[in-house]
Design a protein around this motif. Structure first.
Motif, PDB file in Angstrom:
ATOM      1  N   PRO A   1       0.831  -1.211   0.000  1.00  0.00           N
ATOM      2  CA  PRO A   1       0.000   0.000   0.000  1.00  0.00           C
ATOM      3  C   PRO A   1       0.864   1.260   0.000  1.00  0.00           C
ATOM      4  O   PRO A   1       1.914   1.308   0.648  1.00  0.00           O
ATOM      5  CB  PRO A   1      -0.809  -0.113   1.301  1.00  0.00           C
ATOM      6  CG  PRO A   1      -0.774  -1.558   1.651  1.00  0.00           C
ATOM      7  CD  PRO A   1       0.539  -2.077   1.156  1.00  0.00           C
ATOM      8  N   VAL A   2       0.407   2.277  -0.738  1.00  0.00           N
ATOM      9  CA  VAL A   2       1.167   3.515  -0.906  1.00  0.00           C
ATOM     10  C   VAL A   2       0.289   4.713  -0.544  1.00  0.00           C
ATOM     11  O   VAL A   2      -0.878   4.782  -0.949  1.00  0.00           O
ATOM     12  CB  VAL A   2       1.659   3.668  -2.364  1.00  0.00           C
ATOM     13  CG1 VAL A   2       2.338   5.027  -2.562  1.00  0.00           C
ATOM     14  CG2 VAL A   2       2.610   2.538  -2.738  1.00  0.00           C
ATOM     15  N   VAL A   3       0.870   5.650   0.204  1.00  0.00           N
ATOM     16  CA  VAL A   3       0.235   6.945   0.427  1.00  0.00           C
ATOM     17  C   VAL A   3       1.191   8.017  -0.073  1.00  0.00           C
ATOM     18  O   VAL A   3       2.343   8.081   0.358  1.00  0.00           O
ATOM     19  CB  VAL A   3      -0.097   7.178   1.915  1.00  0.00           C
ATOM     20  CG1 VAL A   3      -0.595   8.608   2.123  1.00  0.00           C
ATOM     21  CG2 VAL A   3      -1.148   6.187   2.391  1.00  0.00           C
ATOM     22  N   GLN A   4       0.724   8.821  -0.997  1.00  0.00           N
ATOM     23  CA  GLN A   4       1.524   9.881  -1.603  1.00  0.00           C
ATOM     24  C   GLN A   4       1.199  11.203  -0.906  1.00  0.00           C
ATOM     25  O   GLN A   4       0.037  11.492  -0.642  1.00  0.00           O
ATOM     26  CB  GLN A   4       1.174   9.963  -3.094  1.00  0.00           C
ATOM     27  CG  GLN A   4       2.021  10.890  -3.918  1.00  0.00           C
ATOM     28  CD  GLN A   4       1.650  10.798  -5.404  1.00  0.00           C
ATOM     29  OE1 GLN A   4       2.477  10.529  -6.229  1.00  0.00           O
ATOM     30  NE2 GLN A   4       0.394  11.014  -5.736  1.00  0.00           N
ATOM     31  N   ILE A   5       2.238  11.993  -0.601  1.00  0.00           N
ATOM     32  CA  ILE A   5       2.036  13.262   0.107  1.00  0.00           C
ATOM     33  C   ILE A   5       2.718  14.395  -0.647  1.00  0.00           C
ATOM     34  O   ILE A   5       3.797  14.229  -1.220  1.00  0.00           O
ATOM     35  CB  ILE A   5       2.565  13.200   1.555  1.00  0.00           C
ATOM     36  CG1 ILE A   5       1.935  12.020   2.304  1.00  0.00           C
ATOM     37  CG2 ILE A   5       2.275  14.495   2.291  1.00  0.00           C
ATOM     38  CD1 ILE A   5       2.328  11.944   3.768  1.00  0.00           C
ATOM     39  N   SER A   6       2.091  15.554  -0.624  1.00  0.00           N
ATOM     40  CA  SER A   6       2.590  16.720  -1.357  1.00  0.00           C
ATOM     41  C   SER A   6       3.714  17.417  -0.603  1.00  0.00           C
ATOM     42  O   SER A   6       3.971  17.158   0.577  1.00  0.00           O
ATOM     43  CB  SER A   6       1.449  17.720  -1.575  1.00  0.00           C
ATOM     44  OG  SER A   6       1.070  18.305  -0.339  1.00  0.00           O
ATOM     45  N   VAL A   7       4.368  18.331  -1.307  1.00  0.00           N
ATOM     46  CA  VAL A   7       5.377  19.202  -0.697  1.00  0.00           C
ATOM     47  C   VAL A   7       4.998  20.659  -0.960  1.00  0.00           C
ATOM     48  O   VAL A   7       4.289  20.968  -1.910  1.00  0.00           O
ATOM     49  CB  VAL A   7       6.792  18.920  -1.261  1.00  0.00           C
ATOM     50  CG1 VAL A   7       7.217  17.494  -0.981  1.00  0.00           C
ATOM     51  CG2 VAL A   7       6.867  19.215  -2.759  1.00  0.00           C
ATOM     52  N   ASN A   8       5.500  21.520  -0.090  1.00  0.00           N
ATOM     53  CA  ASN A   8       5.342  22.961  -0.266  1.00  0.00           C
ATOM     54  C   ASN A   8       6.741  23.575  -0.267  1.00  0.00           C
ATOM     55  O   ASN A   8       7.361  23.720   0.790  1.00  0.00           O
ATOM     56  CB  ASN A   8       4.506  23.562   0.857  1.00  0.00           C
ATOM     57  CG  ASN A   8       4.340  25.076   0.719  1.00  0.00           C
ATOM     58  OD1 ASN A   8       4.955  25.708  -0.139  1.00  0.00           O
ATOM     59  ND2 ASN A   8       3.515  25.662   1.569  1.00  0.00           N
ATOM     60  N   PRO A   9       7.276  23.957  -1.449  1.00  0.00           N
ATOM     61  CA  PRO A   9       8.653  24.446  -1.522  1.00  0.00           C
ATOM     62  C   PRO A   9       8.866  25.816  -0.908  1.00  0.00           C
ATOM     63  O   PRO A   9      10.003  26.287  -0.826  1.00  0.00           O
ATOM     64  CB  PRO A   9       8.931  24.467  -3.030  1.00  0.00           C
ATOM     65  CG  PRO A   9       7.596  24.632  -3.661  1.00  0.00           C
ATOM     66  CD  PRO A   9       6.642  23.890  -2.777  1.00  0.00           C
ATOM     67  N   TYR A  10       7.789  26.467  -0.467  1.00  0.00           N
ATOM     68  CA  TYR A  10       7.913  27.815   0.078  1.00  0.00           C
ATOM     69  C   TYR A  10       8.047  27.843   1.601  1.00  0.00           C
ATOM     70  O   TYR A  10       8.214  28.906   2.186  1.00  0.00           O
ATOM     71  CB  TYR A  10       6.727  28.665  -0.376  1.00  0.00           C
ATOM     72  CG  TYR A  10       6.658  28.760  -1.884  1.00  0.00           C
ATOM     73  CD1 TYR A  10       7.567  29.535  -2.596  1.00  0.00           C
ATOM     74  CD2 TYR A  10       5.714  28.025  -2.601  1.00  0.00           C
ATOM     75  CE1 TYR A  10       7.523  29.592  -3.982  1.00  0.00           C
ATOM     76  CE2 TYR A  10       5.666  28.078  -3.982  1.00  0.00           C
ATOM     77  CZ  TYR A  10       6.572  28.859  -4.673  1.00  0.00           C
ATOM     78  OH  TYR A  10       6.537  28.910  -6.039  1.00  0.00           O
TER      79      TYR A  10
END
Length: 255
Positions: free
Chosen positions: A125-134
């Motif tokens: 199972p995979v959970v993908q998470i976002s990034v915030n470059p700021y």
């Protein structure tokens, strides 16, 4: 207990290449056997930390243009885990990190290229998470810290990005890495191996060629998140370092 890792995902063609780095990633997958995977990918940018809460199998995102046709038919039929997504939201909340769910977004190439090489059966199972470059690098590290107990449940945290990531400097004919790119990476590696967070958080001011190596920080952010999610009291370990096209670095760290 599994470690956390940072991997450079390179170009999408990595998924169909056979070289030193792809062999390394395949062997790495054989050596780490997680129950689930949480992956922060540089190609998923959101202002608020966004957690994929996909029920069933992920769709594919082919977020690139002009590459071999076979890449656009590749599938990585991993399943999501709403249960793990909810657990992650709770862990982030404990660190006062706001988050939200996304129930539709597919896997982008920052995720599926790496996962295809490491875990080709797509049975984890995979959970993908976002990034915030700021956000500051200190805050990126705290996002990792918030979820560092996952390793105790054999859940693998992967930061998928790049160290040197300036597509304008790529030389398709190069057989050796550019000196300036290695200088930046060597500075980064030295400070990471010493766990010198104070200097790492100021890398943009202190590291040689930082502006050239990292014109935008979205690809470096997963490194700091993976670092924060690592094992306390254990020094980071460089697992791999190589280059393609002069400046495209393939670096992997274990935390």
């Amino acid at each position: 207990m599994v470690p956390s890792i940072f991997v450079c995902h390179g170009g999408p063609t990595l998924a169909i290449e056979d070289n030193q780095y792809t062999s390394f990633l395949k062997n790495l997958g054989k050596s780490i056997k997680p129950k689930a995977i949480v992956i922060f990918t540089a190609h998923f940018e959101e202002e608020i930390t966004t957690i994929s809460s996909v029920e069933g199998t992920y769709d594919m995102i082919y977020d690139f243009y002009g590459f071999p046709k076979e890449l656009y038919s590749m599938k990585y039929p991993a399943n999501g885990s709403p249960e793990l997504a909810s657990k992650l939201q709770g862990m982030l909340k404990n660190y006062n990190i706001e988050s939200k769910f996304d129930t539709k977004r597919g896997l982008d190439h920052g995720a599926w290229v790496i996962l295809h090489l490491m875990y080709p059966e797509a049975d984890i199972p995979v959970v993908q998470i976002s990034v915030n470059p700021y956000l500051s690098m200190e805050r990126q590290y705290e996002i990792g810290e918030a979820i560092n107990k996952l390793k105790e449940e054999d859940i693998l945290v992967i930061g998928s990005g790049s160290t040197v990531h300036n597509l304008r400097t790529i030389n398709w004919e190069a057989v050796r890495p550019e000196k300036w790119a290695e200088e930046f990476d060597n500075w980064l590696i030295d400070k990471i191996e010493k766990n010198d967070l104070e200097l790492l958080f100021k890398y943009r001011e202190l590291a040689p060629n930082a502006e050239r190596a990292v014109p935008r920080e979205e690809h470096l952010v997963p490194l700091f998140i993976a670092m924060g999610s690592g094992q306390e009291g254990k020094l980071p370990k460089l697992l791999h370092k190589s280059y393609e096209f002069g400046t495209l670095s393939y670096i992997c760290f274990e935390f």
